[in-house]
Design an enzyme around this catalytic site. Structure first.
Site, mmCIF file in Angstrom:
data_model
loop_
_atom_site.group_PDB
_atom_site.id
_atom_site.type_symbol
_atom_site.label_atom_id
_atom_site.label_comp_id
_atom_site.label_asym_id
_atom_site.label_seq_id
_atom_site.Cartn_x
_atom_site.Cartn_y
_atom_site.Cartn_z
ATOM 1 N N SER A 166 -11.333 -3.695 5.550
ATOM 2 C CA SER A 166 -9.871 -2.883 5.713
ATOM 3 C C SER A 166 -9.527 -2.543 6.470
ATOM 4 O O SER A 166 -10.254 -2.109 7.350
ATOM 5 C CB SER A 166 -10.286 -1.855 4.684
ATOM 6 N N SER A 167 -8.338 -2.429 7.129
ATOM 7 C CA SER A 167 -7.908 -1.294 7.433
ATOM 8 C C SER A 167 -7.576 -0.431 7.318
ATOM 9 O O SER A 167 -6.460 0.750 8.368
ATOM 10 C CB SER A 167 -6.640 -3.069 7.984
ATOM 11 N N THR B 273 0.806 -1.091 0.139
ATOM 12 C CA THR B 273 0.061 0.022 0.084
ATOM 13 C C THR B 273 0.768 1.067 0.081
ATOM 14 O O THR B 273 1.888 1.235 0.403
ATOM 15 C CB THR B 273 -0.905 -0.321 1.127
ATOM 16 N N ASP C 145 -7.790 -9.948 2.273
ATOM 17 C CA ASP C 145 -8.575 -9.310 3.309
ATOM 18 C C ASP C 145 -9.918 -10.062 4.265
ATOM 19 O O ASP C 145 -10.478 -9.307 5.062
ATOM 20 C CB ASP C 145 -8.540 -8.285 3.161
ATOM 21 N N GLU D 212 -3.258 -4.521 -2.336
ATOM 22 C CA GLU D 212 -3.481 -5.262 -1.459
ATOM 23 C C GLU D 212 -1.307 -5.378 -1.156
ATOM 24 O O GLU D 212 -1.008 -5.249 -0.509
ATOM 25 C CB GLU D 212 -3.980 -6.656 -1.754
ATOM 26 N N GLY E 202 0.829 -0.554 4.708
ATOM 27 C CA GLY E 202 1.069 -1.345 5.950
ATOM 28 C C GLY E 202 -0.586 -2.680 6.813
ATOM 29 O O GLY E 202 -0.426 -3.544 7.776
ATOM 30 N N GLU F 83 -7.288 -8.153 -3.491
ATOM 31 C CA GLU F 83 -7.540 -7.530 -1.830
ATOM 32 C C GLU F 83 -8.376 -8.156 -0.900
ATOM 33 O O GLU F 83 -9.156 -7.972 -0.451
ATOM 34 C CB GLU F 83 -8.146 -6.320 -2.575
HETATM 35 N N1 GLU Z 1 -5.495 -4.592 2.551
HETATM 36 C C1 GLU Z 1 -4.815 -3.750 3.603
HETATM 37 C C2 GLU Z 1 -6.059 -3.030 3.324
HETATM 38 O O1 GLU Z 1 -6.564 -2.666 2.697
HETATM 39 C C3 GLU Z 1 -4.048 -2.798 2.745
HETATM 40 C C4 GLU Z 1 -2.991 -3.750 2.546
HETATM 41 C C5 GLU Z 1 -1.389 -3.037 2.870
HETATM 42 O O2 GLU Z 1 -1.589 -2.154 3.284
HETATM 43 O O3 GLU Z 1 -0.910 -4.136 2.827
HETATM 44 O O4 GLU Z 1 -6.653 -2.885 4.983
#
Ligand code: GLU
Length: 621
Positions: free
Chosen positions: A493-494, A430, A472, A450, A514, A469
């Site tokens: 998501s984060s 990301t 997740d 992702e 991250g 993605e």
């Molecule tokens: N897939 C993660 C999210 O949506 C983000 C991917 C990443 O930061 O490595 O939270």
């Protein structure tokens, strides 16, 4: 606000970019080209990594000098923060193609200086409409696909991309440029190329086996059989052409027509090389998924923290609720005066509690009831804080709170929900950017494909990678899990693009990549800045630790050296950062802007993580 007309800006921006674009297309080969390091060095490409910039008139911070330069150029020529954010994001799609691009999705948070409101766009990828709930079960074995390599390098994890639609929506709502105009700086960079740095080469090498599995990916990123050399110039004329067409034809070019058909086809029938041994399970994406994709205009999350108002991204991201809940818990303690060890202890404990609730309650609100209001309630936080013992770390994983019954009183605190036992499989990919303009508008934008390298699949002849993605989603289907696979749904998501206001005006905008550590990086930076007496440069550079309701706390080596003994004495178990895919012992790669008196802007990026970032201001102090 004195918006320039796009015509006026167009007369400035493409005047330089357009020439370069035309030249690039005249000689454009059909695939990427690497130029010798010495020739590259002679050109004045923006390569300087400047972690901090202080000044006025607008600012931008990204992980990449080219992207920051692209955004700065737009700001200098009268574009606003939204225009610059899209220009920079599109450029990141060129220079950081393994982290972000039109094959992925993201979350766009915007502070509008005229209205004083924070607005957001949810541009998250969606599951295909025909994705079955057992999509992650291998029909050959009846068991879940191994996460690596099967799920991460697959068609089955590719969601309908949302990034092009996010850019279009943001520009239409708040920008002054057309999509074509905003893409022009990125087209320029894709055409003339950018200088390969250590991070780009290393990320290519980290992905080599996956990239060799797909003809189009191998051709683009492993030309000549090797990852591009550090100091060489990497061009992506395919992507320049894709962006040019997207700009001139608009969203239908991406979401309808031939490109949409090609994307759906490669997801359903991955175009692997004959030599790969990777399984690459096919996916379910159809043209209809692309045709019916839409971004969501969202209300931002909002909590109050020690006189500040913190706005974040609502579900489908868990960023806003989890950062917000943890801050609500922490607000109950005078972190600034209890000493560093106690402050960090509380930071880790509050984070564990908020992650417990995240796992139990947060998913796509279009599919599951997410108790956002409860999770962000001060009363709920008061009850959750009862679990914190100032003298010792709680056993982890800890159970979620009960959002159906809470009164903020410790004696009645219950913990009936189960702990989140699902393994944390989010990766550290990301990218994130922060922009402010001279009118006071602010953008915080996190975008992703992702995993670093996404699904590994480049769309043939189009120069961009497709996301993975859907990894997740929870890997195994459980009916009560808010993040279970459902057709059309956004995976949780984060991503935590965050804008902090003071007295209704921007104070700090920040975000990070991250995976699930995004949440703790943003949380820790806010605590560093507001509670622990650090300035914003110190807040971003400080060593990080991330507690996500797991038995041990992952931390950077410098954090363990500095605070390990004291925190271990309280019962915390600290383990060094680093994941299965890279050897980097780092957490996050944040960007931020702090808003000072008299319009002073302090733009910061990482001094060292991911090779350092690039902060720029329009008028240097
Ligand atoms: N897939 C993660 C999210 O949506 C983000 C991917 C990443 O930061 O490595 O939270």
């Amino acid at each position: 606000m004195p918006h320039l007309t796009s015509r006026r800006l167009a007369s400035v921006v493409p005047a330089t970019c357009g020439l370069a674009l035309a030249a690039g297309l005249l000689v454009a080969p059909s695939t990427a080209q690497a130029e010798a390091p010495s020739a590259a060095a002679e050109r004045g490409r923006p390569t300087a990594k400047i972690p901090t910039a202080v000044g006025k008139g607008g600012a931008i911070s990204t992980v990449d000098p080219e992207a920051s330069a692209a955004g700065l150029k737009v700001l200098r020529h009268g574009g606003n923060a939204v225009d610059a954010a899209v220009a920079a994001a599109a450029t990141l799609g060129v220079t950081e193609p393994y982290s972000a691009g039109i094959g992925g999705g993201g979350y766009f948070v915007y502070y509008d200086a005229r209205t004083g409101k924070v607005r957001t766009i949810d541009g998250r990828e969606t599951a295909p409409r025909t994705m079955p709930q057992d999509a992650f079960i291998d029909p050959a074995t009846g068991k879940p696909y191994p996460f690596t390599p099967d799920l991460v390098t697959s068609g089955v994890s590719v969601g309908t991309p949302g990034t092009a639609a996010t850019w279009d929506r943001a520009l239409a709502k708040w920008g002054t440029l057309s999509l074509g105009e905003a893409l022009q700086p990125a087209i320029d960079v894709a055409t003339r190329g950018f200088v390969v740095d250590e991070t780009f080469r290393q990320q290519t090498l980290d992905n080599e086996v996956r990239f060799r599995a797909f003809k189009a990916t191998r051709k683009l990123f492993l030309r000549g059989g090797d990852a591009p050399a550090v100091g060489s110039v990497f061009r992506n004329p395919q992507l320049a052409r894709t962006y040019t067409r997207l700009g001139s034809r608009g969203l239908p070019y991406f979401y309808r027509g031939k490109l949409a058909a090609l994307i759906a086809d490669v997801v359903r029938h991955p175009r692997t090389t004959s030599t790969t041994t990777l399984p690459v399970p096919p996916g379910h994406l159809t043209r209809k998924d692309l045709r019916t994709y839409s971004v969501r205009d969202q209300r931002a999350t909002k909590i109050h923290y020690r006189g500040y108002t913190v706005h974040g991204m609502a579900p489908s991201s868990s960023g806003g609720t989890t950062v917000g809940e943890a801050l609500n818990i922490l607000e109950r303690y005078p972190l600034g005066t209890v000493g560093t060890t106690a402050a960090l202890h509380h930071y880790l404990e509050a984070s564990a509690l908020a992650f417990a609730d995240r796992g139990t309650y947060v998913g796509d609100p279009a599919y599951v009831d997410v108790p956002t209001r409860d999770l962000l309630s001060d009363t709920f936080a008061a009850e959750r804080a009862c679990r914190i013992d100032p003298t010792k770390a709680m056993p982890k994983p800890t159970a979620a709170g009960d959002v159906t019954s809470y009164d903020g009183v410790c004696s009645t605190a219950t913990a009936t929900a189960k702990a989140d036992a699902d393994a944390d499989t989010e990766n550290i990919s990301t990218t994130n950017l922060t922009v402010a303009d001279k009118w006071g508008n602010v953008v915080e934008y996190t975008l992703t494909i992702e995993q670093t390298g996404g699904s590994g699949q480049v769309v043939p002849r189009h120069g961009f990678l497709l996301n993975n993605e859907l990894t997740d989603f929870s890997t195994t289907y459980v009916e009560t899990d808010p993040n279970r696979i459902q057709p059309g749904k956004r995976p949780r998501s984060s991503m935590s693009p965050t804008i902090v206001l003071k007295h209704g005006k921007p104070f700090l905008a920040l975000g990070s990549p991250g995976g699930s550590t995004i949440i703790t990086t943003v949380l820790q930076m806010i605590v560093n800045r507001i509670d622990l007496g650090m300035d914003v440069e110190q807040a971003i550079a400080a060593p990080r630790a991330t507690q996500r309701n797991t038995a041990s706390t992952t931390a950077e080596p410098e954090f363990i050296t500095a605070y390990g003994p004291a925190l271990t004495a309280l019962g915390h178990k600290l383990v060094p950062a680093g994941d299965a895919f890279t050897s980097a012992a780092e957490i996050g790669a944040a960007t931020a802007i702090e808003f000072g008196r008299g319009g002073l802007l302090t733009a910061v990026s990482e001094p060292t993580r991911r090779g350092g970032g690039a902060a720029r201001v329009v008028d240097k102090r």
